[in-house]
Write a protein that holds these residues in place. Structure first.
Motif, PDB file in Angstrom:
ATOM      1  N   TYR A 165     -51.520  87.622 -25.525  1.00  0.00           N
ATOM      2  CA  TYR A 165     -50.295  87.660 -24.726  1.00  0.00           C
ATOM      3  C   TYR A 165     -50.083  89.042 -24.126  1.00  0.00           C
TER       4      TYR A 165
ATOM      5  N   GLU B 104     -35.086  88.423 -20.471  1.00  0.00           N
ATOM      6  CA  GLU B 104     -34.561  87.885 -19.206  1.00  0.00           C
ATOM      7  C   GLU B 104     -33.034  87.776 -19.249  1.00  0.00           C
TER       8      GLU B 104
ATOM      9  N   PHE C  65     -43.314  85.085 -28.560  1.00  0.00           N
ATOM     10  CA  PHE C  65     -43.483  85.498 -27.170  1.00  0.00           C
ATOM     11  C   PHE C  65     -42.426  84.845 -26.267  1.00  0.00           C
ATOM     12  N   GLU C  66     -42.235  83.543 -26.421  1.00  0.00           N
ATOM     13  CA  GLU C  66     -41.272  82.826 -25.582  1.00  0.00           C
ATOM     14  C   GLU C  66     -39.837  83.269 -25.844  1.00  0.00           C
TER      15      GLU C  66
ATOM     16  N   ASN D  89     -39.287  86.875 -24.488  1.00  0.00           N
ATOM     17  CA  ASN D  89     -39.119  86.872 -23.038  1.00  0.00           C
ATOM     18  C   ASN D  89     -37.771  86.292 -22.624  1.00  0.00           C
TER      19      ASN D  89
ATOM     20  N   TRP E  11     -47.291  91.360 -23.741  1.00  0.00           N
ATOM     21  CA  TRP E  11     -45.958  91.554 -24.297  1.00  0.00           C
ATOM     22  C   TRP E  11     -45.104  92.379 -23.355  1.00  0.00           C
ATOM     23  N   PRO E  12     -43.820  92.050 -23.213  1.00  0.00           N
ATOM     24  CA  PRO E  12     -42.952  92.784 -22.278  1.00  0.00           C
ATOM     25  C   PRO E  12     -42.629  94.190 -22.784  1.00  0.00           C
TER      26      PRO E  12
END
Length: 141
Positions: free
Chosen positions: A78, A134, A126-127, A130, A80-81
């Motif tokens: 992934y 957001e 991860f979801e 995010n 990652w942010p």
């Protein structure tokens, strides 16, 4: 009286007392999220899993980080942010792991591993991360 969990069912990388450094990527990958973002993501993951999130370690010093322990080799899949850092086998990344009982300051378990849930679900983390990132963007005037 509740039955005690057998120590044989707990991962071998958890120390018997105090805390110990473990090299990321060997027994687990980790994602470190600092500050309030880490607290919020831990809360979201725990709520979503009905408080069966898998291992989340809280550090009470510095930036007050949360370490989400994932299956080894899973974090690099992934992107990652910002605000989250994947700790994997490449490099010299170590994670402090507290014992399940006793004095472990400055580390403690926000969510403990179990035989049924030995790791945090990587995709779910991860979801949800995010989603929190957001949502925070939308709150900025």
């Amino acid at each position: 009286m509740e039955p005690k969990t057998s120590p044989d069912l707990m991962p071998s990388w958890i120390p018997a007392n105090g805390h110990a450094l473990r090299h990321a990527g060997i027994h687990f990958d980790a994602v470190r999220i600092i500050g309030l973002l880490g607290e919020q993501v831990a809360y979201e993951v725990m709520q979503f899993t009905d408080f069966r999130a898998g291992p989340i370690i809280r550090s009470s010093i510095g930036g007050r980080s949360m370490y989400f322990l994932l299956p080894p080799g899973s974090a690099r899949a992934y992107r990652w942010p910002v605000g989250a850092e994947a700790l994997v086998r490449e490099g010299a990344a170590f994670v402090g792991v507290p014992a399940l009982e006793g004095l472990t300051y400055p580390l403690d378990w926000r969510s403990r591993p179990t035989a049924q849930v030995p790791f945090v679900d990587t995709k779910l983390l991860f979801e949800l991360l995010n989603g929190v990132v957001e949502a925070e963007k939308c709150d900025v005037p």
